[in-house]
Write a protein that holds these residues in place. Sequence first.
Motif, short mmCIF file in Angstrom:
data_model
loop_
_atom_site.label_atom_id
_atom_site.label_comp_id
_atom_site.label_asym_id
_atom_site.label_seq_id
_atom_site.Cartn_x
_atom_site.Cartn_y
_atom_site.Cartn_z
N THR A 1 0.83 -1.20 0.00
CA THR A 1 0.00 0.00 0.00
C THR A 1 0.86 1.25 0.00
N ILE A 2 1.83 1.28 0.90
CA ILE A 2 2.70 2.45 1.02
C ILE A 2 3.49 2.66 -0.27
N ALA A 3 4.05 1.58 -0.80
CA ALA A 3 4.85 1.70 -2.02
C ALA A 3 4.00 2.20 -3.19
N PHE A 4 2.77 1.70 -3.31
CA PHE A 4 1.92 2.09 -4.43
C PHE A 4 1.47 3.54 -4.28
N VAL A 5 1.05 3.92 -3.09
CA VAL A 5 0.59 5.30 -2.87
C VAL A 5 1.74 6.28 -3.10
N ASP B 1 -2.53 13.03 1.12
CA ASP B 1 -3.94 12.97 1.47
C ASP B 1 -4.11 12.67 2.96
N PRO B 2 -4.77 13.54 3.74
CA PRO B 2 -4.89 13.32 5.18
C PRO B 2 -5.68 12.06 5.52
N TYR B 3 -6.64 11.70 4.68
CA TYR B 3 -7.41 10.49 4.94
C TYR B 3 -6.57 9.24 4.71
N THR B 4 -5.72 9.29 3.70
CA THR B 4 -4.81 8.17 3.45
C THR B 4 -3.79 8.07 4.58
N ILE B 5 -3.27 9.20 5.00
CA ILE B 5 -2.31 9.22 6.11
C ILE B 5 -2.93 8.59 7.36
N GLN B 6 -4.16 8.99 7.66
CA GLN B 6 -4.85 8.44 8.84
C GLN B 6 -5.05 6.94 8.71
N LEU C 1 -7.01 2.60 -0.79
CA LEU C 1 -6.02 3.65 -0.65
C LEU C 1 -5.16 3.80 -1.91
N ALA C 2 -4.84 2.71 -2.56
CA ALA C 2 -3.98 2.76 -3.74
C ALA C 2 -4.74 3.21 -4.98
N GLY C 3 -6.05 2.95 -5.02
CA GLY C 3 -6.85 3.42 -6.13
C GLY C 3 -7.07 2.36 -7.21
N THR C 4 -7.85 2.74 -8.21
CA THR C 4 -8.32 1.80 -9.22
C THR C 4 -7.19 1.10 -9.94
#
Length: 415
Positions: free
Chosen positions: A274-278, A296-301, A364-367
């Motif tokens: 997840t982290i690598a992709f984002v 993105d604060p929501y992704t960070i949270q 979190l990573a998206g489509t």
Amino acid sequence: MTLSQLKTRDTDRGVPAVPRPSEPAHIIKDDAEAIAVAKKLAADFAPGAAIRDRERIWPVRELDQFSQSGLWSINVPKRFGGPEVSYATLAKVIEIISAADSSIGQIAQNHLGVVAAIRTVSDEAQQRLLFGEVRRGTRFGNAFSEFGSKRAVDFETRFTDHGDHVVVNGQKFYSSGALLAHLVPIVALDDQGRAWYAIAERDAEGLTVIDDWSSFGQRTTLSGTVILKDVKVPKTHLVPGYKGYEVPTADGAIFQIIQVAIDTGIAQAAIDETIAFVRTKSRAWVDSGLEHAWQDPYTIQAVGDLTLRLHAAQALLEKAGYAIDRAIATPNADTVAEAQIVTAEAKVLSTEIAIAATNKLFELAGTRSTLAEHQLDRHWRNARTHTLHDPVRWKYAILGNYFLNGEKPPLHAWS
């Protein structure tokens, strides 16, 4: 076609056995070396994990490296020449390997559990014989579970006594590791209904392992159907497994803690992906006003929440390992119950974070993270498959009964 090139299920005939290693396995010297070796192996296993899953390529080379590294003998007692590392260390080793490839992590699961059982129930001569095999690099598979029984503890496979050996008949499924094992421990009942491990040679006459594992997850655990037709097992290799559950022992908790470690490994892999992709591929949302997805604060949270929950599961996993160490050193109803309870707590959290992390990855990573080229769905498939091993809803009941009513957990391999 070699075994390492096999990509499709062979349901028409049994898979041939593999020879024992020609060179003795390494012996790990201490806990620190066990962790270091696991990390080195994981770095080698991880790059090929996606293609092995996609093509269902057996991890032949990787499994040989794993068992020859010494990590398959880390719970052999020191008095028999083994490292006897802490079960906290053993669990961490399995977590590290599982984060790289959870199928490979699971292959070692029953081997390590059987090694623990031999320590608990075998006499000294049998321990010396079987631990010697393990130290040389011999791999145990398993032929425990049966497909059509009412409950997991109901077995139809039986053996009959023939003097210096027994003869086993039956059929098994969910036999992780059996395809490329050197020895296959078979759970079989005697004439009194007691369960033993009849440890057969993988190439024993009448023992057939069929490559018919078709689950959508944990696809390369080397599992399948094991058919047992008049299989001879010498009594030197007949282990009284039932004794591990007649009185309080850590045997059940040991089988369980390895399950937990596989799931925390899957969760770790999913969070890392997840982290690598984002950080490298995801786009910022149109309404955010941000340049990068990682701002993105929501992704960070969400990443913070997932990481916190993983760390909580890992902390309980470590605590469970030390509780198992105490139960082995001083086995009694209280120390064993403590080990079972902490392991059950860890099992609950590891299941929840494995499912949550592998599911949240896509949100979190998206489509674009769903594209086949990334093969990220394997983490969710692996988590969903492996966490079904034993129902977490029953762990809550065990915990509640213990803390509310003082009722100790049952003694079996799922507790």
